[in-house]
Motif scaffolding. Structure first.
Motif, short mmCIF file in Angstrom:
data_model
loop_
_atom_site.label_atom_id
_atom_site.label_comp_id
_atom_site.label_asym_id
_atom_site.label_seq_id
_atom_site.Cartn_x
_atom_site.Cartn_y
_atom_site.Cartn_z
N TYR A 268 4.83 -6.99 -1.42
CA TYR A 268 5.14 -5.71 -2.72
C TYR A 268 5.47 -4.09 -1.70
N PRO A 269 6.47 -3.73 -2.15
CA PRO A 269 7.13 -2.56 -1.15
C PRO A 269 5.52 -1.62 -1.14
N GLU A 270 5.40 -0.88 -0.39
CA GLU A 270 3.97 0.08 -0.73
C GLU A 270 4.08 1.00 1.06
N PHE A 333 4.58 2.17 -11.16
CA PHE A 333 5.34 0.81 -10.22
C PHE A 333 5.22 1.24 -8.82
N GLY A 334 5.00 1.88 -8.08
CA GLY A 334 4.59 1.91 -7.20
C GLY A 334 5.51 3.15 -6.02
N GLN A 763 2.17 6.26 11.55
CA GLN A 763 2.13 5.89 10.69
C GLN A 763 3.31 6.08 9.60
N LYS A 764 3.96 4.93 9.14
CA LYS A 764 5.12 4.22 8.10
C LYS A 764 5.40 4.41 6.87
N THR A 765 6.22 4.90 6.13
CA THR A 765 6.26 4.72 5.33
C THR A 765 7.57 4.60 4.39
#
Length: 828
Positions: A268-270, A333-334, A763-765
């Motif tokens: 799941y994308p995070e 929903f994330g 850090q990566k988002t």
């Protein structure tokens, strides 16, 4: 469309009562826990393994093994009555008797016991990503808003499901045949309204929404579960023809599922943690476990290693009516919803986000968040959320053991917020933020396998905090910072509350877990005068002077500062320049509260300042009789008292009262606490003083100064006093803007935590890598580990001074707990 409206009315009239019963029957019978979001992009070398466990925990903790909570973020196939749910074809999930053809679902919690069932996620087709989720379709856009929330008519939705609904109801609700007929009657030329399909059905949906949420309930004594649609209350089932939805009163083998662990699921994308726990013992919890503290005299076995953020605003996305600070620390929903696109609040290219324009000074901005984050977050982008829960978790891995979240509000500013969606009443605003904090706790618990299993735990006592930290989790303290505390403002000197009001409202807040309070903030109120007398910044004293007129109906009256509270030599309030134009102050200039009576510019307002040419003058208003009463009630409940933002006369009075009781107080964010003499006095009484997290030499100096203030012997941790820091994140104040170069970045990354047990990468988002030296500085909370490492590596202070600063910071959690224990042990 007229026919559609008539049919809606007919269906609604016939089935309202029965569907309400169905929805009630579909409840999970357990926790009433809120919803919101998690999972992770992995650090280099981590592959597709599960995200690293929070300090001291295992991923998907096993305290709730074999319960409906235990499936969090796992990969499973599901079967009922010998039939597996199969991969979708033509947009429809099917069934198969062959286990090898079963669909594999990532089970993403939306709240405790509820899940999105994701069989795939792809970024190839669209910028924001394409989901493949088991749910109910909304082909005509009738039932969901743009955020995926259900807004349709329940009876119309269920009847429109037609043959996917197996509603042969029991004798008390013999409506199945009628329902089927009405569902089929919505055919409209083969299920079409014009060229739009209006018939919902079980389907593979491409975006998280309420119609894709399933509640799990365990069948007692077995390893089988029912899956209930969160909206309709109907049970998912299997048949030879495919998947069905069934009345919960008809539970049988065909709608009772077994979950089997599978492999190869899509994550799941995070937002990423981008770290590796290099030591199999996990990050350190106690000082004795860290090499730099070993052998230091006076350190006890249970002394906590780590730091405290004494002042943050995680819940500020709901303050002054909401829709000012775009984004949220979590979303059911994330991250794709929590940090998606700020156009909804700030308009196209941010052109209607006037607060962002004013406070950042950068003009219009790219509104896209996830996954590109082209413009925000940044250190000075003050109207975009900077404390998403995964960013906080990254800081937790670096040693943050305590986070103090101040619930914040201002009724005047809420009243003029044109986009507000929340109640402006001071108590209602704070109660909403308290609710959001518990929802956040429950959401993080859901991601880790059950109630209490998450790393984010709200605590109400120092003993509970020590217990939580000992389990490898982070202790969260709830406080309040607002102008009209508990609705206790004043107008023309007349209080707007009584002593009885104070007792009742304080009791309510205490029962909800609040343990920390500012008696005064920004403007005079029923408890005392505010602090309008900072010594630097462009007319900041005048700004608060004008704002006080708007709130209270009267001007601030000044006098010479009381003995012991005046400035000494060239002393100035720390951080005043950085804090001079925060959101509250900027608004006073940007909005015409009083028409022509209110000056339009800082310069015009400054000209009205009666202190011109008179040196440093203080607010004449000290602590009122109700203020004295409030302090007594806070002491009686053993609550922490904050002395920032209050007039020096009132602060001195609070210190007089508490000193006699051996009761420490707090200055949690630097210069807003008055003078160095007042801060020294707070420390000498065993209290906490903290400054804003700064840059390199500045941060070293502040930590050393705050940590070495005089303290009672029982407040010391070895030779250290302990100095936390205040992020004031979302408060809204700028975070640190680091200097630096490409060479600095190469030198910094990867870096190792102070305890030597965690290795951090950039850090990566989404698609965006965040570093300290790209012009965005501390763009979000997840970069505080980087900021600490930068201070240690790049500060030009002598090594012994840097070492002292680091020691002060990483003994601050213990110092905070000892201060809180001193409060609890103070005689009444």
């Amino acid at each position: 469309m007229a026919n559609l409206a008539r049919r809606r009315l007919l269906v609604s009239a016939v089935f309202t009562s029965s569907l309400l019963l169905l929805s009630a029957c579909g409840g999970d019978g357990g926790d009433s826990s809120p919803a919101v979001n998690q999972n992770s992009e992995q650090p280099p070398g981590a592959g597709n393994s599960a995200p690293p466990a929070p300090p001291g925990q295992t991923t998907n903790a096993y305290a709730y093994e074999n319960t409906r909570f235990a499936f969090a973020n796992g990969c499973y196939s599901l079967q009922a009555d010998g039939l597996y749910v199969s991969e979708p074809t033509g947009g429809q999930y099917g069934v198969t008797a062959n286990a090898s053809d079963a669909a594999r679902f990532t089970m993403r919690p939306t709240e405790l016991g509820s899940y999105l069932m994701m069989s795939d996620f792809s970024r190839e087709d669209t910028q924001v990503g394409q989901f493949e989720l088991l749910g109910i379709s909304d082909p005509a856009g009738e039932f969901l808003d743009t955020g995926g929330h259900f807004i349709g008519e329940l009876s119309y939705l269920v009847s429109g499901l037609g043959d996917t609904v197996n509603l042969v109801l029991d004798p008390i609700l013999p409506l199945g045949g009628i329902l089927r007929q009405l569902g089929e009657s919505l055919d409209f030329a083969g299920g079409q309204l014009g060229n739009v399909d209006v018939l919902p059905r079980l389907a593979a949906v491409d975006r998280p929404n309420d119609l894709a949420v399933w509640k799990l309930n365990k069948h007692e004594g077995t390893d089988q579960y029912t899956m209930t649609s969160a909206v309709t209350g109907l049970l998912l089932g299997t048949s030879q023809e495919g998947l069905t939805l069934t009345s919960p009163s008809l539970r049988n083998a065909s709608n009772t599922f077994t979950f089997t662990e599978a492999e190869g699921c899509t994550e799941y994308p995070e937002a990423g943690l981008n770290l590796e726990v290099a030591d199999n013992r996990g990050p350190a919890i106690y000082l004795k476990e860290v090499d730099r503290f070993k052998g230091i005299k006076g350190i006890d076995n249970d002394d906590i290693f780590g730091y405290v953020d004494t002042h943050s605003h995680i819940s500020a996305y709901e303050f002054i009516g909401g829709r000012i600070n775009y984004g949220a620390p979590f979303h059911k929903f994330g991250v794709t919803h929590a940090l998606e696109n700020c156009e909804v609040a700030h308009g196209p290219w941010g052109t209607t986000g006037f607060l962002e324009l004013v406070t950042s000074g950068t003009g219009p901005h790219d509104t896209q968040g996830w996954p590109t984050f082209n413009d925000w977050p940044r250190y000075n982008s003050l109207q975009h959320h900077q404390s998403y829960y995964r960013w906080l978790e990254r800081a937790h891995y670096s040693g943050m053991k305590i986070l103090v979240n101040h619930l914040v509000h201002n009724e005047v500013l809420c009243g003029i917020n044109p986009q507000k969606q929340n109640d402006c009443d001071p108590m209602e605003a704070i109660l909403l933020q308290i609710q959001r904090m518990y929802e956040m706790q429950n959401y993080i618990d859901a991601q880790h396998g059950g109630p209490g299993e998450g790393w984010f735990q709200i605590v109400t006592s120092p003993a509970q905090a020590r217990e939580v930290i000992g389990e490898g989790k982070m202790a969260v303290v709830l406080g309040i910072e607002m102008s009209k505390v508990m609705r206790c403002g004043e107008f023309m000197g007349v209080p707007e509350c009584t002593a009885q009001d104070i007792v009742e409202r304080l009791d309510q807040l205490y029962q909800l877990g609040v343990r920390n309070m500012f008696p005064v903030h920004k403007f005079d109120n029923a408890f005392g005068g505010h602090l309008p007398d900072l010594s630097s910044g462009v007319g900041i004293g005048a700004v608060l002077y004008g704002g006080n007129l708007l709130e209270t109906g009267h001007l601030v009256e000044f006098e010479e500062c009381p003995e012991g509270t005046e400035y000494v030599g060239d002393e100035t309030d720390q951080n005043a320049d950085m804090q001079a134009f925060g959101i509250l102050d900027q608004l006073l200039f940007q909005i015409d509260y009083l028409g022509d009576r209110f000056p339009e510019t800082p310069e015009e307002l400054k000209a009205l300042d009666p202190r011109q040419g008179t040196g440093h003058l203080c607010n004449r208003r000290g602590l009122t009789d109700l203020g004295d009463f409030l302090i007594q009630e806070l002491v009686r409940r053993k609550m922490m008292i904050e002395t920032d933002h209050i007039s020096r006369k009132a602060a001195a009075r609070i210190l007089d009262i508490t000193e006699k009781l051996g009761y420490p107080v707090i200055n949690s964010h630097g210069g807003w606490g008055g003078t160095e003499a007042l801060r020294d006095r707070i420390a000498a009484q065993g209290g906490i003083t903290a400054s804003f997290g700064g840059v390199r030499e500045n941060w070293v100096d502040r930590l050393v100064q705050d940590g070495n203030r005089p303290r009672p012997d029982d407040q010391k941790v070895g030779p250290f006093g302990g100095a936390g820091f205040a992020s004031d994140v979302n408060g809204i104040a700028q975070l640190a803007n680091n200097p630096g170069s490409a060479e600095d970045e190469v030198r910094l990354y990867p870096f190792t935590s102070v305890d030597g047990r965690v290795i951090f990468h950039k850090q990566k988002t989404g698609d965006r890598e965040f570093g300290l030296y790209d012009g965005r500085g501390v763009a979000h909370y997840g970069l505080y580990p980087d900021q600490i490492a930068d201070m240690m590596l790049h500060s030009d202070r002598p090594k012994e001074l840097i070492d002292d600063a680091v020691n002060q910071l990483f003994t601050s959690a213990e110092a905070y707990l000892r201060m809180w224990e001193r409060i609890e042990n103070a005689p009444l």
